[in-house]
Motif scaffolding. Structure first.
Motif, PDB file in Angstrom:
ATOM      1  N   SER A  46       2.831 -33.563  -3.420  1.00  0.00           N
ATOM      2  CA  SER A  46       1.836 -34.319  -2.664  1.00  0.00           C
ATOM      3  C   SER A  46       0.478 -33.636  -2.667  1.00  0.00           C
ATOM      4  N   TYR A  50      -1.654 -36.157  -5.921  1.00  0.00           N
ATOM      5  CA  TYR A  50      -1.888 -36.977  -4.734  1.00  0.00           C
ATOM      6  C   TYR A  50      -2.052 -38.440  -5.145  1.00  0.00           C
ATOM      7  N   THR A 107      -9.243 -36.342  -4.589  1.00  0.00           N
ATOM      8  CA  THR A 107      -8.487 -36.634  -3.361  1.00  0.00           C
ATOM      9  C   THR A 107      -8.764 -38.023  -2.793  1.00  0.00           C
ATOM     10  N   GLN A 138      -4.787 -36.667   3.103  1.00  0.00           N
ATOM     11  CA  GLN A 138      -3.834 -36.008   2.232  1.00  0.00           C
ATOM     12  C   GLN A 138      -2.877 -35.128   3.019  1.00  0.00           C
ATOM     13  N   TRP A 141      -0.257 -37.319   4.470  1.00  0.00           N
ATOM     14  CA  TRP A 141       0.658 -37.777   3.422  1.00  0.00           C
ATOM     15  C   TRP A 141       1.628 -36.674   3.014  1.00  0.00           C
ATOM     16  N   ALA A 142       1.096 -35.476   2.776  1.00  0.00           N
ATOM     17  CA  ALA A 142       1.928 -34.367   2.315  1.00  0.00           C
ATOM     18  C   ALA A 142       2.978 -33.986   3.364  1.00  0.00           C
TER      19      ALA A 142
END
Length: 236
Positions: A46, A50, A107, A138, A141-142
């Motif tokens: 991730s 990305y 990103t 991000q 999300w990660a």
């Protein structure tokens, strides 16, 4: 160094995206667990790769037995839209260092693009704040992928359910699109293309072929429609 006010503005703008990423990041992590990735591997993917749709595609296509070349080509095609996002923001990045511009371009996603594009149109926005929106998004999300793997390992999601995750995401993306005639043509042709490929035994590249066919036919349709409108206008 960004000011506290700028950080707060960026975080406030990113919150809706971050919450949305929790909702889809956890299922993505569960899907990653189904192909044997651990939580740290999903977290690392991730960070260095990305791509929401792309990250769903990799394990989903792997589960269907798609060859590596087909997975790479399909994900690359889906991610090609990122170049358009970067091109749009290029005028706003004048005077920004190359490192910041590179990190920003690497990103930006569909959702953060929408947030920052609207803010730039309103004025009083900068690449620095837009970059923080990207990084906040991000991070959400990660971490969602990370915890998704842990949840998947603890619960043990059946593979057939995990494999449907990608299909369900595409259905969600489809129904949220504006139902223009061009979008309908692209969706119908793409579905037919995937179906025909699977009937022909081309399950691996089916998604790639269907997507390319849908986009190509939709572009031809739009071109012909514009010509027809122009001819109709000139004949009056």
């Amino acid at each position: 160094m960004p000011s506290r006010a700028h950080i707060q503005q960026a975080f406030s703008a990113a919150v809706p995206v971050m919450l949305g990423y929790v909702a889809i990041g956890i299922p993505c992590g569960i899907l990653c667990d189904s192909i044997g990735l651990d939580a740290l591997q999903a977290l690392l993917m991730s960070i260095v790769f990305y791509s929401g749709a792309g990250q769903f595609m990799v394990p989903n296509m792997y589960l269907t037995g798609a060859p590596a070349a087909s997975i790479i080509a399909s994900v690359s095609f889906v991610n090609s839209r990122q170049m358009l996002y970067s091109a749009y923001f290029a005028p706003f990045a004048e005077g920004v260092s190359k490192r910041v511009a590179f990190l920003f371009a690497a990103t930006v996603t569909d959702e953060s693009y929408g947030v920052s594009a609207a803010r730039f149109q309103e004025g009083d926005w900068s690449i620095g704040r837009a970059l923080m929106v990207n990084l906040f998004s991000q991070s959400s999300w990660a971490l969602s992928n990370f915890f998704g793997v842990l949840i998947g390992a603890a619960i043990g999601i059946p593979l057939n359910i995990a494999a449907f995750a990608m299909t369900s995401i595409f259905i969600c993306l489809l129904v949220t699109q504006k139902m223009t005639s061009a979008n309908i043509v692209a969706a119908v042709v793409a579905m037919i293309g995937v179906y025909v490929c699977k009937l022909a035994g081309l399950g691996g590249p089916a998604i790639l072929i269907g997507a390319v066919a849908g986009v190509a036919v939709a572009l031809v349709y739009c071109t012909l429609r514009e010509r027809a409108v122009a001819q109709k206008g000139s004949s009056r």
